[in-house]
Design a protein around this motif. Structure first.
Motif, short mmCIF file in Angstrom:
data_model
loop_
_atom_site.label_atom_id
_atom_site.label_comp_id
_atom_site.label_asym_id
_atom_site.label_seq_id
_atom_site.Cartn_x
_atom_site.Cartn_y
_atom_site.Cartn_z
N PHE A 56 0.82 -1.21 0.00
CA PHE A 56 0.00 0.00 0.00
C PHE A 56 0.85 1.26 0.00
N SER A 76 -9.01 -2.74 3.90
CA SER A 76 -8.15 -1.93 4.77
C SER A 76 -6.91 -2.69 5.17
N ARG A 83 -1.20 3.13 9.57
CA ARG A 83 -2.17 2.60 8.61
C ARG A 83 -2.83 3.71 7.79
N HIS A 87 -3.02 3.98 3.75
CA HIS A 87 -4.27 4.12 3.03
C HIS A 87 -4.23 5.32 2.09
N TYR A 104 -14.38 0.58 -0.73
CA TYR A 104 -13.54 0.57 0.46
C TYR A 104 -14.21 -0.17 1.62
N SER A 106 -14.74 -0.35 5.15
CA SER A 106 -14.63 0.57 6.27
C SER A 106 -15.19 -0.07 7.54
N HIS A 122 -10.56 4.73 9.72
CA HIS A 122 -11.48 4.42 8.63
C HIS A 122 -12.22 5.69 8.19
N THR A 125 -9.88 7.83 6.23
CA THR A 125 -9.68 7.25 4.90
C THR A 125 -10.86 7.57 4.00
#
Length: 287
Positions: A56, A76, A83, A87, A104, A106, A122, A125
């Motif tokens: 990622f 994720s 993280r 993302h 996505y 989430s 989340h 993101t």
């Protein structure tokens, strides 16, 4: 190899529990896939699928992996302190690669101040995806029903500061079915946010009763205070952010933030959400 003449669907996390389920369903539906994984050697050999290596955080690798892929499932990343940065890098690379639609995975109730600490990443993101200009669909999953068994200690006790709160935990198979529906027809779900839950909200005392009946061994729930929860987990040697995540799983239940039940699984899949007892009867357990 990917099938010529079909629009590719990119699937991240395809060597994991959820991404792997989605990849198998897409293959069964005859879709052409590009599996974006850290280790292509671990990717399943699926009809119509090819595997490429990309982390990622490696924008160049992700950009190359997603080149020519209009629709992508973004599972994720694993739980780490960075993280959100990973993302963000992935989303930016998807934009650079010309991805049109991002689906996505989430979290239910994602918000900047939600009790479950990882749910905040989340939300951030989601906001980055919205700002990116990508067409998107957000699948906000409740806690996984498959992993409720992993809450049970070696002595058969679930311990945590959940009080009498409830959780509408959702089966990973249901999430995979829902994600497959969206990936096969992304335009029909553009801009949508779905809250994926189980069919009922259970207290951990009720979860323990279901586990007792289905696992044929006694399981009980013992409430802890927040202080007791941190103390009982201190011996694992986990960093503070991880302890916060573990404990806030229970305090989110206590706060009522994961108790809501929706019909989104049925709406997307055409079948009812799976009850915990039914999941256990068919072997859906991580314990």
């Amino acid at each position: 190899m990917s099938q010529p003449g079909k629009a590719l669907i990119g699937v991240t996390g395809a060597t994991g529990r959820l991404g792997g389920r989605v990849a198998r369903r897409l293959a069964a539906a005859g879709a052409a896939q590009r599996l974006v994984v850290r280790d292509p050697a671990r990717a399943a050999d699926l009809a119509g699928a090819s595997a490429v290596r990309a982390e990622f955080s490696d924008r160049n690798a992700v950009r190359a992996a997603l080149d020519g892929v209009p629709t992508v499932l973004m599972v994720s990343a694993s739980e780490t302190p960075d993280r959100l940065a990973r993302h963000t890098a992935f989303v930016d690379a998807a934009v650079d690669a010309g991805v049109a639609h991002l689906v996505y995975i989430s979290f239910y109730g994602a918000a900047p101040d939600c009790t479950f600490t990882l749910g905040r990443d989340h939300y951030a993101t989601e906001q980055h995806i919205r700002a990116s200009g990508l067409s998107f669909t957000f699948l906000r999953d409740n806690l996984y029903a498959d992993f409720l068994t992993a809450l049970v200690g070696a002595d058969g006790v679930i311990r945590g500061p959940a009080g009498a709160g409830r959780v509408a935990a959702v089966a990973q198979d249901d999430i995979a079915d829902a994600a497959t529906t969206v990936l096969l027809d992304p335009a029909a779900h553009a801009g949508a946010t779905y809250a994926l839950t189980g069919p009922q909200a259970l207290s951990l005392e009720e979860v323990a009763a279901v586990l007792t009946a289905e696992l044929h061994r006694p399981v009980t729930y013992q409430p802890e205070t927040v202080e007791q929860a941190y103390a009982s987990r201190a011996g694992f040697g986990a960093p503070r952010w991880q302890l916060d995540a573990w404990v806030s799983t229970y305090t989110a239940i206590a706060a009522g933030e994961v108790a809501g039940v929706t019909a989104d699984v049925a709406r997307l899949t055409g079948h009812p959400a799976t009850a915990l007892a039914d999941l256990l009867r068919r072997g859906g357990s991580a314990y």
